[in-house]
Design an enzyme around this catalytic site. Structure first.
Site, short mmCIF file in Angstrom:
data_model
loop_
_atom_site.label_atom_id
_atom_site.label_comp_id
_atom_site.label_asym_id
_atom_site.label_seq_id
_atom_site.Cartn_x
_atom_site.Cartn_y
_atom_site.Cartn_z
N PHE A 110 -5.59 -7.90 32.03
CA PHE A 110 -6.43 -6.74 31.68
C PHE A 110 -7.15 -6.17 32.91
O PHE A 110 -7.61 -5.04 32.90
CB PHE A 110 -7.51 -7.12 30.65
CG PHE A 110 -6.98 -7.72 29.38
CD1 PHE A 110 -5.75 -7.34 28.87
CD2 PHE A 110 -7.71 -8.68 28.70
CE1 PHE A 110 -5.26 -7.90 27.70
CE2 PHE A 110 -7.24 -9.24 27.53
CZ PHE A 110 -6.01 -8.85 27.02
N LYS A 175 -16.66 -6.55 17.50
CA LYS A 175 -17.97 -7.12 17.77
C LYS A 175 -17.78 -8.37 18.62
O LYS A 175 -16.68 -8.89 18.64
CB LYS A 175 -18.72 -7.40 16.47
CG LYS A 175 -18.29 -8.68 15.72
CD LYS A 175 -19.11 -8.86 14.48
CE LYS A 175 -20.19 -9.88 14.62
NZ LYS A 175 -19.75 -11.28 14.48
N HIS A 205 -16.35 -5.49 10.39
CA HIS A 205 -15.36 -5.72 9.33
C HIS A 205 -15.98 -5.81 7.93
O HIS A 205 -15.27 -5.69 6.95
CB HIS A 205 -14.49 -6.94 9.64
CG HIS A 205 -15.11 -8.25 9.27
ND1 HIS A 205 -15.97 -8.92 10.11
CD2 HIS A 205 -15.02 -9.02 8.17
CE1 HIS A 205 -16.37 -10.04 9.52
NE2 HIS A 205 -15.81 -10.13 8.34
N LYS A 209 -14.76 -4.21 3.57
CA LYS A 209 -14.75 -4.88 2.26
C LYS A 209 -14.94 -3.83 1.17
O LYS A 209 -15.86 -3.01 1.23
CB LYS A 209 -15.86 -5.93 2.18
CG LYS A 209 -15.64 -7.11 3.13
CD LYS A 209 -16.74 -8.14 2.96
CE LYS A 209 -16.77 -9.13 4.10
NZ LYS A 209 -15.73 -10.13 4.08
N GLU A 243 -22.48 -18.87 3.79
CA GLU A 243 -21.12 -19.35 4.05
C GLU A 243 -21.07 -20.86 3.88
O GLU A 243 -22.05 -21.55 4.18
CB GLU A 243 -20.72 -19.02 5.49
CG GLU A 243 -20.69 -17.54 5.79
CD GLU A 243 -20.14 -17.28 7.18
OE1 GLU A 243 -18.93 -17.12 7.31
OE2 GLU A 243 -20.94 -17.27 8.12
N ASP A 262 -24.89 -13.14 15.49
CA ASP A 262 -23.55 -13.12 14.91
C ASP A 262 -23.48 -12.28 13.64
O ASP A 262 -22.47 -11.63 13.38
CB ASP A 262 -23.13 -14.58 14.60
CG ASP A 262 -21.67 -14.71 14.23
OD1 ASP A 262 -20.85 -13.95 14.77
OD2 ASP A 262 -21.35 -15.60 13.40
N HIS A 267 -23.40 -7.17 10.32
CA HIS A 267 -23.00 -7.24 8.91
C HIS A 267 -24.17 -7.05 7.93
O HIS A 267 -24.07 -6.25 7.00
CB HIS A 267 -22.35 -8.60 8.64
CG HIS A 267 -21.20 -8.91 9.55
ND1 HIS A 267 -20.38 -7.95 10.07
CD2 HIS A 267 -20.73 -10.10 10.02
CE1 HIS A 267 -19.46 -8.52 10.83
NE2 HIS A 267 -19.66 -9.82 10.82
N LYS A 363 -24.74 -20.79 7.83
CA LYS A 363 -23.46 -21.51 7.76
C LYS A 363 -23.71 -22.84 7.05
O LYS A 363 -24.82 -23.34 6.99
CB LYS A 363 -22.91 -21.74 9.15
CG LYS A 363 -22.57 -20.45 9.87
CD LYS A 363 -21.29 -20.60 10.65
CE LYS A 363 -20.89 -19.30 11.30
NZ LYS A 363 -19.95 -18.52 10.51
#
Ligand code: BG6
Length: 518
Positions: A110, A175, A205, A209, A243, A262, A267, A363
Protein backbone atom coordinates in the site's frame (compact mmCIF):
# COMPACT_ATOMS: atom_id res chain seq x y z
CA UNK A 1 -55.08 -2.13 6.56
CA UNK A 2 -53.54 -5.59 6.35
CA UNK A 3 -53.80 -7.70 9.45
CA UNK A 4 -52.12 -10.77 7.97
CA UNK A 5 -48.40 -11.39 8.05
CA UNK A 6 -47.07 -10.30 4.69
CA UNK A 7 -44.59 -13.09 4.13
CA UNK A 8 -45.83 -13.47 0.57
CA UNK A 9 -45.97 -9.78 -0.21
CA UNK A 10 -44.14 -8.91 -3.40
CA UNK A 11 -41.51 -6.24 -3.16
CA UNK A 12 -40.68 -3.89 -6.04
CA UNK A 13 -38.13 -5.41 -8.42
CA UNK A 14 -34.55 -4.61 -7.46
CA UNK A 15 -32.73 -2.06 -9.56
CA UNK A 16 -29.07 -2.87 -10.07
CA UNK A 17 -26.49 -0.20 -9.33
CA UNK A 18 -24.83 1.41 -12.36
CA UNK A 19 -21.59 0.10 -13.90
CA UNK A 20 -18.57 0.20 -11.63
CA UNK A 21 -15.44 -1.51 -10.39
CA UNK A 22 -14.79 -2.15 -6.75
CA UNK A 23 -11.28 -2.19 -5.34
CA UNK A 24 -10.79 -3.74 -1.92
CA UNK A 25 -7.62 -2.72 -0.09
CA UNK A 26 -7.06 -5.43 2.51
CA UNK A 27 -8.22 -8.19 0.19
CA UNK A 28 -6.56 -10.94 2.20
CA UNK A 29 -8.04 -9.76 5.50
CA UNK A 30 -10.84 -11.12 7.64
CA UNK A 31 -13.34 -8.37 6.97
CA UNK A 32 -13.11 -8.95 3.22
CA UNK A 33 -13.77 -12.65 3.32
CA UNK A 34 -16.21 -12.74 6.23
CA UNK A 35 -18.39 -9.80 5.28
CA UNK A 36 -17.54 -7.75 2.21
CA UNK A 37 -17.34 -10.55 -0.35
CA UNK A 38 -20.38 -12.42 1.07
CA UNK A 39 -22.25 -9.11 0.80
CA UNK A 40 -21.22 -8.85 -2.87
CA UNK A 41 -22.50 -12.38 -3.41
CA UNK A 42 -25.83 -11.48 -1.80
CA UNK A 43 -26.04 -8.36 -3.95
CA UNK A 44 -25.44 -10.53 -7.01
CA UNK A 45 -28.17 -13.02 -6.08
CA UNK A 46 -30.50 -10.12 -5.31
CA UNK A 47 -29.87 -8.63 -8.78
CA UNK A 48 -28.41 -5.45 -7.29
CA UNK A 49 -24.86 -5.74 -8.52
CA UNK A 50 -24.48 -4.34 -12.03
CA UNK A 51 -23.65 -6.71 -14.86
CA UNK A 52 -20.90 -4.26 -15.76
CA UNK A 53 -18.89 -4.95 -12.63
CA UNK A 54 -15.32 -5.91 -11.77
CA UNK A 55 -13.75 -6.71 -8.43
CA UNK A 56 -10.08 -6.04 -7.74
CA UNK A 57 -8.51 -7.14 -4.47
CA UNK A 58 -5.25 -5.48 -3.36
CA UNK A 59 -3.03 -6.80 -0.59
CA UNK A 60 0.57 -7.52 0.30
CA UNK A 61 -0.07 -11.27 0.68
CA UNK A 62 1.67 -13.28 -2.01
CA UNK A 63 -1.34 -14.66 -3.88
CA UNK A 64 -2.42 -15.08 -7.46
CA UNK A 65 -5.93 -14.30 -8.63
CA UNK A 66 -6.69 -18.03 -8.67
CA UNK A 67 -5.40 -18.48 -5.15
CA UNK A 68 -7.40 -15.53 -3.84
CA UNK A 69 -10.54 -16.82 -5.55
CA UNK A 70 -9.91 -20.26 -4.06
CA UNK A 71 -9.58 -18.78 -0.57
CA UNK A 72 -12.81 -16.88 -0.99
CA UNK A 73 -14.55 -19.99 -2.31
CA UNK A 74 -13.32 -22.05 0.65
CA UNK A 75 -14.59 -19.39 2.98
CA UNK A 76 -17.99 -19.33 1.30
CA UNK A 77 -18.25 -23.09 1.69
CA UNK A 78 -17.24 -22.92 5.32
CA UNK A 79 -20.26 -20.63 5.91
CA UNK A 80 -22.54 -23.50 4.93
CA UNK A 81 -21.45 -25.24 8.13
CA UNK A 82 -22.73 -22.19 10.07
CA UNK A 83 -20.96 -20.01 12.54
CA UNK A 84 -20.35 -16.84 10.52
CA UNK A 85 -22.56 -13.79 10.09
CA UNK A 86 -23.34 -15.21 6.65
CA UNK A 87 -25.50 -18.31 7.00
CA UNK A 88 -26.61 -19.35 3.54
CA UNK A 89 -28.64 -22.50 2.96
CA UNK A 90 -26.72 -23.10 -0.24
CA UNK A 91 -24.39 -21.26 -2.55
CA UNK A 92 -25.46 -20.85 -6.13
CA UNK A 93 -22.43 -21.98 -8.11
CA UNK A 94 -23.38 -20.05 -11.25
CA UNK A 95 -23.80 -16.81 -9.33
CA UNK A 96 -20.62 -17.32 -7.38
CA UNK A 97 -18.63 -18.22 -10.48
CA UNK A 98 -20.01 -15.22 -12.33
CA UNK A 99 -18.61 -13.03 -9.55
CA UNK A 100 -15.25 -14.79 -9.60
CA UNK A 101 -15.05 -14.40 -13.38
CA UNK A 102 -14.91 -10.64 -12.80
CA UNK A 103 -12.34 -10.83 -10.01
CA UNK A 104 -8.62 -9.99 -10.07
CA UNK A 105 -6.03 -9.98 -7.34
CA UNK A 106 -3.21 -7.45 -7.26
CA UNK A 107 -0.31 -8.16 -4.99
CA UNK A 108 1.05 -4.85 -3.82
CA UNK A 109 2.43 -2.81 -1.00
CA UNK A 110 0.00 0.00 0.00
CA UNK A 111 2.98 2.31 0.52
CA UNK A 112 4.47 1.89 -2.99
CA UNK A 113 3.48 4.10 -5.91
CA UNK A 114 4.01 1.14 -8.25
CA UNK A 115 0.97 -0.58 -6.70
CA UNK A 116 -1.24 2.32 -7.72
CA UNK A 117 0.20 2.48 -11.21
CA UNK A 118 -0.63 -1.21 -11.70
CA UNK A 119 -4.05 -0.65 -10.17
CA UNK A 120 -4.67 2.12 -12.70
CA UNK A 121 -3.88 -0.32 -15.51
CA UNK A 122 -6.20 -2.95 -14.06
CA UNK A 123 -8.98 -0.39 -13.76
CA UNK A 124 -8.56 0.56 -17.40
CA UNK A 125 -8.69 -3.09 -18.37
CA UNK A 126 -11.84 -3.52 -16.25
CA UNK A 127 -13.41 -0.60 -18.09
CA UNK A 128 -12.73 -2.24 -21.43
CA UNK A 129 -13.45 -5.86 -20.49
CA UNK A 130 -16.40 -5.37 -18.15
CA UNK A 131 -17.80 -1.98 -19.15
CA UNK A 132 -17.35 -0.40 -15.71
CA UNK A 133 -17.57 3.10 -17.25
CA UNK A 134 -14.63 4.38 -15.22
CA UNK A 135 -16.60 4.39 -11.96
CA UNK A 136 -14.70 3.02 -8.98
CA UNK A 137 -15.54 2.26 -5.38
CA UNK A 138 -12.41 1.93 -3.25
CA UNK A 139 -13.04 0.01 -0.05
CA UNK A 140 -10.40 0.56 2.64
CA UNK A 141 -10.69 -2.67 4.66
CA UNK A 142 -7.29 -1.98 6.20
CA UNK A 143 -5.72 -0.89 9.47
CA UNK A 144 -6.67 2.71 10.24
CA UNK A 145 -3.08 3.97 10.06
CA UNK A 146 -3.25 3.35 6.29
CA UNK A 147 -6.47 5.32 5.62
CA UNK A 148 -4.79 8.67 5.01
CA UNK A 149 -1.71 7.39 3.15
CA UNK A 150 -3.72 5.08 0.86
CA UNK A 151 -6.23 7.83 0.02
CA UNK A 152 -3.33 10.13 -0.70
CA UNK A 153 -1.69 7.60 -3.03
CA UNK A 154 -4.97 6.86 -4.81
CA UNK A 155 -5.29 10.56 -5.51
CA UNK A 156 -1.63 11.00 -6.46
CA UNK A 157 -2.02 8.26 -9.07
CA UNK A 158 -4.96 10.21 -10.52
CA UNK A 159 -7.37 7.49 -9.50
CA UNK A 160 -9.64 9.77 -7.45
CA UNK A 161 -10.27 12.25 -10.24
CA UNK A 162 -13.93 12.31 -11.30
CA UNK A 163 -13.12 14.14 -14.54
CA UNK A 164 -15.67 16.84 -13.96
CA UNK A 165 -18.49 14.37 -13.28
CA UNK A 166 -17.84 12.08 -16.27
CA UNK A 167 -17.19 9.25 -13.86
CA UNK A 168 -17.39 8.76 -10.08
CA UNK A 169 -14.70 7.73 -7.64
CA UNK A 170 -15.74 6.98 -4.03
CA UNK A 171 -13.88 5.73 -0.99
CA UNK A 172 -15.41 3.69 1.84
CA UNK A 173 -13.45 4.21 5.04
CA UNK A 174 -13.87 1.59 7.75
CA UNK A 175 -13.79 2.23 11.47
CA UNK A 176 -12.04 3.22 13.65
CA UNK A 177 -12.24 6.73 12.25
CA UNK A 178 -9.60 8.21 14.53
CA UNK A 179 -9.11 7.30 18.18
CA UNK A 180 -9.92 10.67 19.73
CA UNK A 181 -11.08 14.11 18.69
CA UNK A 182 -7.64 15.28 17.57
CA UNK A 183 -6.87 12.23 15.42
CA UNK A 184 -10.37 12.22 13.91
CA UNK A 185 -9.95 15.87 12.89
CA UNK A 186 -6.52 15.12 11.49
CA UNK A 187 -7.84 12.16 9.49
CA UNK A 188 -10.70 14.23 8.11
CA UNK A 189 -8.22 16.93 7.11
CA UNK A 190 -5.92 14.37 5.48
CA UNK A 191 -8.76 12.83 3.47
CA UNK A 192 -10.27 16.17 2.53
CA UNK A 193 -6.94 17.32 1.16
CA UNK A 194 -7.20 14.75 -1.62
CA UNK A 195 -10.90 13.89 -1.83
CA UNK A 196 -14.11 15.84 -1.84
CA UNK A 197 -16.51 15.21 1.10
CA UNK A 198 -18.98 13.75 -1.43
CA UNK A 199 -16.41 11.07 -2.28
CA UNK A 200 -15.88 9.92 1.32
CA UNK A 201 -18.18 7.25 2.76
CA UNK A 202 -17.39 6.68 6.46
CA UNK A 203 -18.98 3.37 7.20
CA UNK A 204 -20.60 2.21 10.44
CA UNK A 205 -21.87 -1.30 10.01
CA UNK A 206 -24.64 -0.79 12.59
CA UNK A 207 -26.35 1.34 9.97
CA UNK A 208 -26.46 -1.71 7.72
CA UNK A 209 -28.67 -3.51 10.20
CA UNK A 210 -32.25 -3.63 9.00
CA UNK A 211 -33.83 -2.74 12.35
CA UNK A 212 -31.50 0.20 12.85
CA UNK A 213 -32.58 1.62 9.51
CA UNK A 214 -36.17 1.01 10.36
CA UNK A 215 -36.05 3.21 13.48
CA UNK A 216 -36.36 6.34 11.37
CA UNK A 217 -38.94 4.71 9.10
CA UNK A 218 -41.09 3.63 12.04
CA UNK A 219 -40.79 6.98 13.77
CA UNK A 220 -41.61 9.07 10.73
CA UNK A 221 -44.13 6.84 8.97
CA UNK A 222 -46.46 6.72 11.95
CA UNK A 223 -48.23 9.65 13.50
CA UNK A 224 -48.69 8.29 16.98
CA UNK A 225 -45.04 8.48 18.04
CA UNK A 226 -44.56 12.19 17.52
CA UNK A 227 -46.96 13.44 20.25
CA UNK A 228 -45.22 11.35 22.92
CA UNK A 229 -41.68 11.70 21.60
CA UNK A 230 -40.46 14.34 23.99
CA UNK A 231 -39.66 15.33 27.56
CA UNK A 232 -43.35 15.57 28.49
CA UNK A 233 -43.92 11.86 27.97
CA UNK A 234 -40.52 10.17 28.12
CA UNK A 235 -38.78 9.65 31.43
CA UNK A 236 -35.49 8.35 30.03
CA UNK A 237 -33.97 6.19 27.31
CA UNK A 238 -31.70 3.17 27.76
CA UNK A 239 -29.55 1.95 24.89
CA UNK A 240 -27.91 -1.42 25.45
CA UNK A 241 -25.47 -3.29 23.24
CA UNK A 242 -24.51 -6.40 25.19
CA UNK A 243 -22.26 -9.04 23.68
CA UNK A 244 -21.52 -12.55 24.89
CA UNK A 245 -18.22 -12.69 23.01
CA UNK A 246 -15.02 -11.54 24.64
CA UNK A 247 -12.16 -9.99 22.71
CA UNK A 248 -11.56 -13.27 20.86
CA UNK A 249 -8.37 -13.02 18.80
CA UNK A 250 -8.34 -9.23 18.88
CA UNK A 251 -6.49 -8.69 22.15
CA UNK A 252 -3.78 -6.53 20.57
CA UNK A 253 -6.32 -4.27 18.87
CA UNK A 254 -8.51 -4.13 21.94
CA UNK A 255 -5.69 -3.17 24.26
CA UNK A 256 -5.29 0.00 22.15
CA UNK A 257 -8.99 0.59 21.85
CA UNK A 258 -11.25 -0.47 24.73
CA UNK A 259 -15.02 -0.60 24.80
CA UNK A 260 -15.60 3.15 24.76
CA UNK A 261 -13.67 3.82 21.55
CA UNK A 262 -14.73 0.55 19.94
CA UNK A 263 -18.47 0.94 20.33
CA UNK A 264 -19.71 4.27 21.65
CA UNK A 265 -18.87 7.22 19.35
CA UNK A 266 -19.82 5.06 16.42
CA UNK A 267 -22.39 2.28 16.92
CA UNK A 268 -24.17 3.47 20.06
CA UNK A 269 -24.29 7.05 18.89
CA UNK A 270 -25.92 5.90 15.67
CA UNK A 271 -28.69 4.28 17.68
CA UNK A 272 -28.94 7.40 19.80
CA UNK A 273 -29.16 9.87 16.92
CA UNK A 274 -31.81 7.85 15.12
CA UNK A 275 -33.88 7.79 18.28
CA UNK A 276 -33.44 11.45 19.17
CA UNK A 277 -33.30 13.22 15.81
CA UNK A 278 -35.90 15.77 14.77
CA UNK A 279 -38.08 14.85 11.80
CA UNK A 280 -36.13 15.62 8.62
CA UNK A 281 -37.64 17.81 5.93
CA UNK A 282 -37.23 15.00 3.41
CA UNK A 283 -35.65 11.59 3.07
CA UNK A 284 -32.59 12.73 1.14
CA UNK A 285 -29.11 12.13 2.57
CA UNK A 286 -28.43 15.70 3.62
CA UNK A 287 -31.78 16.16 5.32
CA UNK A 288 -31.34 13.03 7.41
CA UNK A 289 -27.68 13.46 8.19
CA UNK A 290 -28.10 17.08 9.20
CA UNK A 291 -30.81 16.20 11.68
CA UNK A 292 -28.62 13.44 13.12
CA UNK A 293 -25.67 15.81 13.32
CA UNK A 294 -27.91 18.32 15.17
CA UNK A 295 -28.42 15.74 17.93
CA UNK A 296 -24.68 15.22 18.36
CA UNK A 297 -24.05 18.97 18.36
CA UNK A 298 -26.59 19.36 21.17
CA UNK A 299 -24.96 16.79 23.46
CA UNK A 300 -22.56 18.36 25.96
CA UNK A 301 -19.29 16.50 26.44
CA UNK A 302 -19.74 13.82 29.07
CA UNK A 303 -18.37 14.52 32.52
CA UNK A 304 -16.26 11.62 33.80
CA UNK A 305 -18.60 11.39 36.81
CA UNK A 306 -21.33 10.32 34.37
CA UNK A 307 -19.29 7.41 33.01
CA UNK A 308 -18.55 3.96 34.40
CA UNK A 309 -15.98 1.52 33.11
CA UNK A 310 -15.72 -2.19 33.71
CA UNK A 311 -13.58 -5.16 32.83
CA UNK A 312 -14.73 -8.76 32.87
CA UNK A 313 -13.33 -11.34 35.20
CA UNK A 314 -13.81 -15.03 34.81
CA UNK A 315 -17.30 -16.42 34.84
CA UNK A 316 -19.79 -18.38 32.82
CA UNK A 317 -21.42 -17.24 29.62
CA UNK A 318 -24.40 -19.25 28.42
CA UNK A 319 -23.33 -22.07 30.72
CA UNK A 320 -19.72 -22.21 29.53
CA UNK A 321 -16.74 -21.06 31.59
CA UNK A 322 -14.91 -17.98 30.28
CA UNK A 323 -11.55 -16.58 31.25
CA UNK A 324 -10.96 -13.12 32.61
CA UNK A 325 -10.03 -10.36 30.13
CA UNK A 326 -6.51 -10.08 31.51
CA UNK A 327 -5.94 -13.76 30.67
CA UNK A 328 -6.95 -13.30 27.04
CA UNK A 329 -4.20 -13.66 24.42
CA UNK A 330 -2.19 -10.47 23.76
CA UNK A 331 -3.65 -8.74 26.81
CA UNK A 332 -1.49 -7.42 29.66
CA UNK A 333 -1.99 -9.17 33.00
CA UNK A 334 -2.62 -5.80 34.68
CA UNK A 335 -4.48 -4.25 31.76
CA UNK A 336 -6.47 -1.10 32.66
CA UNK A 337 -8.50 -1.39 29.45
CA UNK A 338 -12.27 -1.36 29.80
CA UNK A 339 -14.47 -4.03 28.22
CA UNK A 340 -17.65 -2.40 29.49
CA UNK A 341 -18.84 1.19 29.53
CA UNK A 342 -21.96 2.93 30.78
CA UNK A 343 -22.66 6.62 30.22
CA UNK A 344 -25.30 9.15 30.98
CA UNK A 345 -25.84 11.69 28.22
CA UNK A 346 -28.00 14.75 27.96
CA UNK A 347 -29.36 16.38 24.85
CA UNK A 348 -29.77 20.10 25.19
CA UNK A 349 -32.79 20.69 22.98
CA UNK A 350 -36.35 21.69 23.73
CA UNK A 351 -37.47 18.14 22.92
CA UNK A 352 -35.05 16.36 25.23
CA UNK A 353 -33.99 18.76 28.00
CA UNK A 354 -34.00 16.82 31.27
CA UNK A 355 -34.41 13.39 29.66
CA UNK A 356 -31.32 11.29 30.38
CA UNK A 357 -30.06 8.90 27.75
CA UNK A 358 -28.21 6.02 29.39
CA UNK A 359 -25.91 4.01 27.16
CA UNK A 360 -24.10 0.78 28.00
CA UNK A 361 -22.12 -1.78 26.11
CA UNK A 362 -19.93 -4.63 27.19
CA UNK A 363 -18.25 -7.82 26.19
CA UNK A 364 -18.72 -11.22 27.86
CA UNK A 365 -22.11 -10.33 29.24
CA UNK A 366 -25.05 -12.60 29.99
CA UNK A 367 -26.74 -12.38 26.58
CA UNK A 368 -26.22 -10.98 23.12
CA UNK A 369 -28.77 -8.23 23.27
CA UNK A 370 -29.16 -4.87 21.56
CA UNK A 371 -32.15 -2.71 22.32
CA UNK A 372 -33.31 0.86 22.57
CA UNK A 373 -35.73 1.04 25.48
CA UNK A 374 -37.81 4.14 25.98
CA UNK A 375 -39.39 4.49 29.40
CA UNK A 376 -42.54 6.53 29.27
CA UNK A 377 -43.60 8.67 32.15
CA UNK A 378 -45.98 6.98 34.55
CA UNK A 379 -49.67 7.66 34.95
CA UNK A 380 -50.06 11.09 36.56
CA UNK A 381 -51.79 9.67 39.62
CA UNK A 382 -52.57 6.22 40.94
CA UNK A 383 -56.30 5.63 41.34
CA UNK A 384 -55.92 2.17 42.84
CA UNK A 385 -56.47 3.19 46.45
CA UNK A 386 -57.34 0.37 48.79
CA UNK A 387 -56.42 -2.38 46.31
CA UNK A 388 -53.02 -3.18 47.75
CA UNK A 389 -51.34 -1.89 44.59
CA UNK A 390 -48.54 0.23 45.93
CA UNK A 391 -46.63 1.04 42.78
CA UNK A 392 -47.37 1.03 39.11
CA UNK A 393 -44.91 -0.72 36.82
CA UNK A 394 -43.32 1.30 34.07
CA UNK A 395 -44.39 1.49 30.46
CA UNK A 396 -41.66 0.72 27.98
CA UNK A 397 -41.45 1.06 24.24
CA UNK A 398 -38.61 -1.12 23.04
CA UNK A 399 -36.86 -1.31 19.68
CA UNK A 400 -35.20 -4.71 19.71
CA UNK A 401 -32.21 -4.71 17.35
CA UNK A 402 -30.59 -8.08 17.93
CA UNK A 403 -30.81 -11.01 18.14
CA UNK A 404 -34.58 -10.93 17.46
CA UNK A 405 -35.61 -7.86 15.59
CA UNK A 406 -38.85 -6.19 16.46
CA UNK A 407 -40.72 -3.61 18.50
CA UNK A 408 -42.64 -4.11 21.71
CA UNK A 409 -44.79 -2.05 23.99
CA UNK A 410 -44.93 -3.01 27.62
CA UNK A 411 -47.82 -1.94 29.79
CA UNK A 412 -50.06 -3.19 32.55
CA UNK A 413 -53.39 -4.97 32.53
CA UNK A 414 -55.69 -6.29 35.20
CA UNK A 415 -55.06 -9.92 35.92
CA UNK A 416 -58.32 -11.87 35.40
CA UNK A 417 -60.08 -12.57 38.70
CA UNK A 418 -62.19 -11.03 41.39
CA UNK A 419 -59.50 -8.85 42.97
CA UNK A 420 -57.70 -5.99 41.28
CA UNK A 421 -54.20 -7.20 40.60
CA UNK A 422 -52.12 -5.67 37.83
CA UNK A 423 -49.71 -7.59 35.61
CA UNK A 424 -47.11 -6.26 33.16
CA UNK A 425 -47.65 -7.58 29.62
CA UNK A 426 -46.30 -6.74 26.24
CA UNK A 427 -47.54 -6.57 22.73
CA UNK A 428 -44.89 -7.10 20.12
CA UNK A 429 -44.10 -7.08 16.48
CA UNK A 430 -41.34 -9.42 15.32
CA UNK A 431 -39.81 -8.93 11.89
CA UNK A 432 -39.50 -12.67 11.39
CA UNK A 433 -43.28 -13.12 11.71
CA UNK A 434 -44.00 -10.67 8.94
CA UNK A 435 -41.20 -10.86 6.44
CA UNK A 436 -39.21 -13.69 4.91
CA UNK A 437 -35.57 -13.68 6.03
CA UNK A 438 -33.26 -11.85 3.66
CA UNK A 439 -29.73 -13.15 3.20
CA UNK A 440 -27.87 -10.29 4.79
CA UNK A 441 -24.50 -9.85 6.45
CA UNK A 442 -25.18 -6.17 7.11
CA UNK A 443 -22.90 -4.70 4.42
CA UNK A 444 -25.15 -5.17 1.39
CA UNK A 445 -27.16 -1.97 1.74
CA UNK A 446 -24.08 0.05 2.61
CA UNK A 447 -22.09 -1.13 -0.42
CA UNK A 448 -25.09 -0.74 -2.71
CA UNK A 449 -25.81 2.75 -1.38
CA UNK A 450 -22.24 3.78 -2.00
CA UNK A 451 -22.50 2.47 -5.57
CA UNK A 452 -25.60 4.55 -6.19
CA UNK A 453 -24.08 7.56 -4.41
CA UNK A 454 -26.52 7.64 -1.49
CA UNK A 455 -24.65 8.78 1.61
CA UNK A 456 -27.65 8.68 3.99
CA UNK A 457 -26.28 5.78 6.01
CA UNK A 458 -22.73 7.10 6.18
CA UNK A 459 -21.22 9.49 8.63
CA UNK A 460 -20.28 13.02 7.69
CA UNK A 461 -17.06 14.67 8.89
CA UNK A 462 -18.86 16.85 11.44
CA UNK A 463 -20.74 13.88 12.91
CA UNK A 464 -17.54 11.96 13.49
CA UNK A 465 -15.81 14.91 15.10
CA UNK A 466 -18.80 15.75 17.32
CA UNK A 467 -18.97 12.13 18.49
CA UNK A 468 -15.36 12.14 19.62
CA UNK A 469 -15.78 15.54 21.23
CA UNK A 470 -18.61 14.16 23.39
CA UNK A 471 -16.56 11.29 24.85
CA UNK A 472 -13.17 13.05 24.96
CA UNK A 473 -13.28 14.10 28.68
CA UNK A 474 -13.95 10.50 29.64
CA UNK A 475 -11.12 9.21 27.45
CA UNK A 476 -8.79 11.74 29.06
CA UNK A 477 -9.87 10.97 32.60
CA UNK A 478 -9.57 7.23 32.11
CA UNK A 479 -6.16 7.53 30.51
CA UNK A 480 -4.88 9.43 33.52
CA UNK A 481 -6.32 7.22 36.27
CA UNK A 482 -5.68 3.51 36.58
CA UNK A 483 -8.84 1.73 37.65
CA UNK A 484 -8.44 0.25 41.12
CA UNK A 485 -11.14 -2.40 40.95
CA UNK A 486 -10.58 -4.31 37.68
CA UNK A 487 -11.94 -6.89 36.99
CA UNK A 488 -15.21 -5.58 38.38
CA UNK A 489 -17.84 -7.72 36.68
CA UNK A 490 -18.03 -11.44 36.26
CA UNK A 491 -18.10 -12.84 32.75
CA UNK A 492 -21.74 -13.68 32.00
CA UNK A 493 -23.18 -10.99 34.27
CA UNK A 494 -24.98 -7.75 33.33
CA UNK A 495 -22.00 -5.51 34.12
CA UNK A 496 -20.43 -3.80 37.16
CA UNK A 497 -22.31 -2.64 40.24
CA UNK A 498 -21.07 0.91 39.62
CA UNK A 499 -23.21 1.04 36.49
CA UNK A 500 -26.29 0.18 38.56
CA UNK A 501 -25.33 2.94 40.96
CA UNK A 502 -25.08 5.43 38.08
CA UNK A 503 -28.81 5.02 37.46
CA UNK A 504 -29.85 4.47 41.06
CA UNK A 505 -28.23 7.76 42.09
CA UNK A 506 -29.98 9.49 39.21
CA UNK A 507 -33.61 9.45 40.24
CA UNK A 508 -33.67 5.90 41.61
CA UNK A 509 -33.68 4.36 38.15
CA UNK A 510 -32.49 0.88 37.19
CA UNK A 511 -31.19 -0.80 34.07
CA UNK A 512 -33.48 -3.26 32.39
CA UNK A 513 -32.14 -6.78 32.89
CA UNK A 514 -30.18 -7.72 29.75
CA UNK A 515 -32.30 -9.94 27.57
CA UNK A 516 -35.39 -9.66 29.69
CA UNK A 517 -38.42 -9.08 27.54
CA UNK A 518 -40.85 -7.60 30.05
C1 BG6 B 1 -17.33 -3.94 15.88
C2 BG6 B 1 -16.48 -3.95 17.11
O1 BG6 B 1 -17.29 -2.67 15.28
O2 BG6 B 1 -18.66 -4.26 16.23
C3 BG6 B 1 -16.55 -5.30 17.79
O3 BG6 B 1 -15.13 -3.65 16.76
C4 BG6 B 1 -17.98 -5.68 18.07
O4 BG6 B 1 -15.79 -5.32 18.99
C5 BG6 B 1 -18.82 -5.55 16.81
O5 BG6 B 1 -18.01 -7.02 18.53
C6 BG6 B 1 -20.30 -5.74 17.10
O6 BG6 B 1 -21.00 -5.80 15.90
P1 BG6 B 1 -22.16 -6.83 15.69
O7 BG6 B 1 -22.66 -6.56 14.31
O8 BG6 B 1 -21.59 -8.21 15.88
O9 BG6 B 1 -23.18 -6.52 16.73
Amino acid sequence: MTTEPKTTMTVPPAKPAGPCAMVIFGAAGDLTKRLVVPALYNLTTGGLLPKEFALIGVDIADLTTDQWCQRLTDMMHSFLAGGGEFQPESINTDTWNSLLARTTYLRGDFGQEATYALLGELLQAAEQDHGTAGNVLFYLAIADRFFGPVAEKIAAADLADEQGGKRWRRVIVEKPFGHDVVSARALNAELLKVLDETQIFRIDHFLGKETVQSITAVRFANGFFEPIWNRDHIDHVQITVAETVGVERRGRFYEQTGALRDMVPNHLFQLLTMTAMEPPTGFDPDALRNRKADVLMAIPSVRPACAVRGQYGEGKVLGLPVRAYHHEPDVAADSPVETYVALKLEIDTWRWAGVPFYLRTGKTMSKRWTEIAIRLRGAPLSVFHGTGIAELAHNWLVFQIQPDEGISLQFQVKRPGQTVVLAPVKTSFAYKDWFPPEPNVGYETLIYDCMIGDATLFQSADMVEASWRIVQPVLDAWASETPADFPNYAGGSDGPAAADKLLADDGGRAWRPVGNHV
